[in-house]
Scaffold this motif. Structure first.
Motif, PDB file in Angstrom:
ATOM      1  N   VAL A 135     -33.292 -15.632  -4.948  1.00 36.71           N
ATOM      2  CA  VAL A 135     -32.992 -16.666  -3.957  1.00 36.71           C
ATOM      3  C   VAL A 135     -31.876 -17.562  -4.476  1.00 36.71           C
ATOM      4  O   VAL A 135     -31.480 -17.469  -5.635  1.00 36.71           O
ATOM      5  CB  VAL A 135     -34.241 -17.529  -3.632  1.00 36.71           C
ATOM      6  N   GLU A 136     -31.396 -18.434  -3.598  1.00 35.46           N
ATOM      7  CA  GLU A 136     -30.370 -19.407  -3.992  1.00 35.46           C
ATOM      8  C   GLU A 136     -31.050 -20.618  -4.634  1.00 35.46           C
ATOM      9  O   GLU A 136     -32.271 -20.742  -4.619  1.00 35.46           O
ATOM     10  CB  GLU A 136     -29.554 -19.840  -2.763  1.00 35.46           C
ATOM     11  N   CYS A 137     -30.214 -21.534  -5.129  1.00 36.26           N
ATOM     12  CA  CYS A 137     -30.673 -22.692  -5.911  1.00 36.26           C
ATOM     13  C   CYS A 137     -31.935 -23.340  -5.325  1.00 36.26           C
ATOM     14  O   CYS A 137     -31.994 -23.666  -4.143  1.00 36.26           O
ATOM     15  CB  CYS A 137     -29.558 -23.726  -5.972  1.00 36.26           C
ATOM     16  N   LEU A 138     -32.929 -23.542  -6.186  1.00 37.55           N
ATOM     17  CA  LEU A 138     -34.168 -24.183  -5.753  1.00 37.55           C
ATOM     18  C   LEU A 138     -34.233 -25.636  -6.230  1.00 37.55           C
ATOM     19  O   LEU A 138     -35.276 -26.277  -6.128  1.00 37.55           O
ATOM     20  CB  LEU A 138     -35.368 -23.391  -6.287  1.00 37.55           C
ATOM     21  N   GLY A 139     -33.125 -26.134  -6.763  1.00 42.80           N
ATOM     22  CA  GLY A 139     -33.052 -27.559  -7.094  1.00 42.80           C
ATOM     23  C   GLY A 139     -33.663 -27.937  -8.430  1.00 42.80           C
ATOM     24  O   GLY A 139     -33.953 -29.098  -8.647  1.00 42.80           O
ATOM     25  N   ALA A 140     -33.875 -26.966  -9.306  1.00 43.57           N
ATOM     26  CA  ALA A 140     -34.401 -27.295 -10.638  1.00 43.57           C
ATOM     27  C   ALA A 140     -33.416 -26.819 -11.693  1.00 43.57           C
ATOM     28  O   ALA A 140     -33.804 -26.420 -12.792  1.00 43.57           O
ATOM     29  CB  ALA A 140     -35.771 -26.650 -10.841  1.00 43.57           C
ATOM     30  N   CYS A 141     -32.114 -26.914 -11.371  1.00 47.62           N
ATOM     31  CA  CYS A 141     -31.058 -26.381 -12.246  1.00 47.62           C
ATOM     32  C   CYS A 141     -31.115 -26.991 -13.639  1.00 47.62           C
ATOM     33  O   CYS A 141     -30.705 -26.361 -14.601  1.00 47.62           O
ATOM     34  CB  CYS A 141     -29.689 -26.654 -11.659  1.00 47.62           C
ATOM     35  N   VAL A 142     -31.604 -28.233 -13.749  1.00 50.13           N
ATOM     36  CA  VAL A 142     -31.609 -28.906 -15.050  1.00 50.13           C
ATOM     37  C   VAL A 142     -32.432 -28.124 -16.072  1.00 50.13           C
ATOM     38  O   VAL A 142     -32.172 -28.194 -17.267  1.00 50.13           O
ATOM     39  CB  VAL A 142     -32.113 -30.357 -14.899  1.00 50.13           C
ATOM     40  N   ASN A 143     -33.420 -27.371 -15.603  1.00 47.50           N
ATOM     41  CA  ASN A 143     -34.254 -26.584 -16.512  1.00 47.50           C
ATOM     42  C   ASN A 143     -34.037 -25.096 -16.269  1.00 47.50           C
ATOM     43  O   ASN A 143     -34.966 -24.299 -16.330  1.00 47.50           O
ATOM     44  CB  ASN A 143     -35.735 -26.936 -16.333  1.00 47.50           C
ATOM     45  N   ALA A 144     -32.797 -24.727 -15.964  1.00 54.74           N
ATOM     46  CA  ALA A 144     -32.477 -23.326 -15.679  1.00 54.74           C
ATOM     47  C   ALA A 144     -32.651 -22.457 -16.928  1.00 54.74           C
ATOM     48  O   ALA A 144     -32.500 -22.960 -18.037  1.00 54.74           O
ATOM     49  CB  ALA A 144     -31.026 -23.239 -15.211  1.00 54.74           C
ATOM     50  N   PRO A 145     -32.954 -21.177 -16.756  1.00 54.86           N
ATOM     51  CA  PRO A 145     -33.218 -20.505 -15.491  1.00 54.86           C
ATOM     52  C   PRO A 145     -34.666 -20.719 -15.053  1.00 54.86           C
ATOM     53  O   PRO A 145     -35.528 -21.001 -15.857  1.00 54.86           O
ATOM     54  CB  PRO A 145     -32.960 -19.028 -15.828  1.00 54.86           C
ATOM     55  N   MET A 146     -34.879 -20.572 -13.766  1.00 53.17           N
ATOM     56  CA  MET A 146     -36.215 -20.870 -13.240  1.00 53.17           C
ATOM     57  C   MET A 146     -36.595 -19.926 -12.106  1.00 53.17           C
ATOM     58  O   MET A 146     -35.743 -19.229 -11.552  1.00 53.17           O
ATOM     59  CB  MET A 146     -36.291 -22.313 -12.767  1.00 53.17           C
ATOM     60  N   ALA A 147     -37.862 -19.904 -11.802  1.00 55.00           N
ATOM     61  CA  ALA A 147     -38.360 -19.117 -10.675  1.00 55.00           C
ATOM     62  C   ALA A 147     -39.497 -19.893 -10.030  1.00 55.00           C
ATOM     63  O   ALA A 147     -40.198 -20.662 -10.698  1.00 55.00           O
ATOM     64  CB  ALA A 147     -38.871 -17.760 -11.144  1.00 55.00           C
ATOM     65  N   GLN A 148     -39.649 -19.706  -8.738  1.00 50.58           N
ATOM     66  CA  GLN A 148     -40.823 -20.253  -8.040  1.00 50.58           C
ATOM     67  C   GLN A 148     -41.812 -19.110  -7.877  1.00 50.58           C
ATOM     68  O   GLN A 148     -41.437 -18.024  -7.404  1.00 50.58           O
ATOM     69  CB  GLN A 148     -40.418 -20.803  -6.673  1.00 50.58           C
TER      70      GLN A 148
END
Ligand code: FES
Length: 343
Positions: A135-148
């Motif tokens: 998916v596109e950015c989920l708004g948690a870029c500060v702690n990238a990489p991430m997944a929901q």
């Protein structure tokens, strides 16, 4: 984002349960007259939740009828937002962010793990446990990489911790969301760097992290004129009075003049403040820490984790040889301008 299409296998019909229908009618009432269609996203979401977390085509038509919208308008919304699943998903549905910040921080490696452990995008594992999409950015870029995964964010992913995460979920364990490395919320990995002053110790237990958060809130609440006041040096505090008392009983503040602990390699002024707070003022105290002392410090003060062994060696070197970071002791056994370490 790739083209999103409806699943080829569709149920023949869809309608809300009486409870969900009542809930939907309540939502619609919240919008001003003539703006009821603005309820489309929460109502589509409820339809998805009712239908095993994916949205079939009859549900799209049902919601369109409910809101008196053209089918195509609701179809456009459902196919645009990746939060709406257009095909069946696994019990754990992974939405992996592949946007630039996450990609630069290793999302492609996490993607490779998804392909290896789950299969291709949209595929549901045979036992129905996992599915994934990018998916596109989920708004948690500060702690990238991430997944929901379902409703939770899992951040600071590495191939190792992500594999362990999937493994834990597969075994039915509750896996802690948020950063998957020792990071406090979205603070720097090495610990908070700003807004460390102003936290006042209070009666009762309160963690150092909590003190920092409260200090941050207090600082934000200052009148604007405060923003141009001269910057005071940070004075970090432990903040947890029971922790401080326990520490002082263990380390016991020595008499006499304190050493400048910032001369010990690796100890900065913030760390010196915290060490002083728990009763450590001398190089000799640090050089003689037992394993138990070090363990106590690293457990109670997470910001010192992994550092005490290095400090201990540096303090011993400082006392014995005058290096690194200072001159050798003089004939009187004191260091330049410093007291002899007598304790
Ligand atoms: S780029 Fe991944 S969360 Fe923003």
């Amino acid at each position: 984002m790739s083209v999103r299409r409806l699943d080829p296998n569709q149920p023949s019909d869809f309608e809300f349960t009486p409870e969900n229908l009542a809930w939907a009618m309540e939502q619609i009432k919240k919008y001003p007259e003539g703006r009821q269609q603005a309820a489309v996203i929460p109502i589509l979401w409820r339809a998805q939740e009712q239908h095993d977390r994916w949205l079939p085509e009859p549900a799209i038509r049902y919601v369109a009828d409910l809101l008196e919208m053209p089918y195509i308008r609701v179809y456009e919304i459902a196919t645009f937002y990746t939060m709406f699943n257009l095909s069946p998903v696994g019990r754990y549905h992974v939405q992996l962010c592949g946007t630039t910040p996450c990609m630069l921080r290793g999302a492609n490696e996490i993607k490779a793990i998804c392909e290896q452990e789950i299969g291709s995008q949209g595929h549901v594992t045979p036992e129905g446990v996992f599915s994934w999409i990018e998916v596109e950015c989920l708004g948690a870029c500060v702690n990238a990489p991430m997944a929901q995964i379902n409703d939770d964010f899992y951040e600071d992913l590495t191939p190792e911790n992500f594999k362990a995460l999937l493994d834990g979920l597969r075994k039915g364990r509750n896996m802690k969301p948020g950063p998957q490395i020792p990071r406090q919320c979205s603070a720097p990995v090495s610990g908070p760097k700003t807004l460390l002053n102003g936290a006042q110790p209070q009666a009762g237990a309160r963690s150092a992290e909590r003190a920092v958060q409260e200090s941050e809130i207090q600082n934000r609440a200052q009148p604007a004129v405060e923003a141009v006041s001269p910057v005071k040096p940070p004075e970090p505090q432990i903040g947890d009075t029971s922790k401080v008392e326990e520490a002082r009983a263990r380390f016991q503040k020595p008499d006499g003049q304190a050493d400048d602990l910032t001369e010990v390699a690796g100890i900065d002024s913030k760390s010196q403040h915290l060490l002083n707070e728990i009763g450590i003022y001398r190089y000799g105290q640090i050089g003689r820490w037992s394993d138990e002392d070090r363990n106590w410090i690293e457990t109670r003060l997470p910001r010192f984790k992994g550092k005490t062994e290095e400090w201990m060696a540096a303090a011993k070197a400082l006392i014995e040889t005058g290096s690194p970071g200072g001159a050798a002791p003089n004939a009187a056994g004191t260091r330049q301008g410093k007291t002899k370490d007598e304790d």
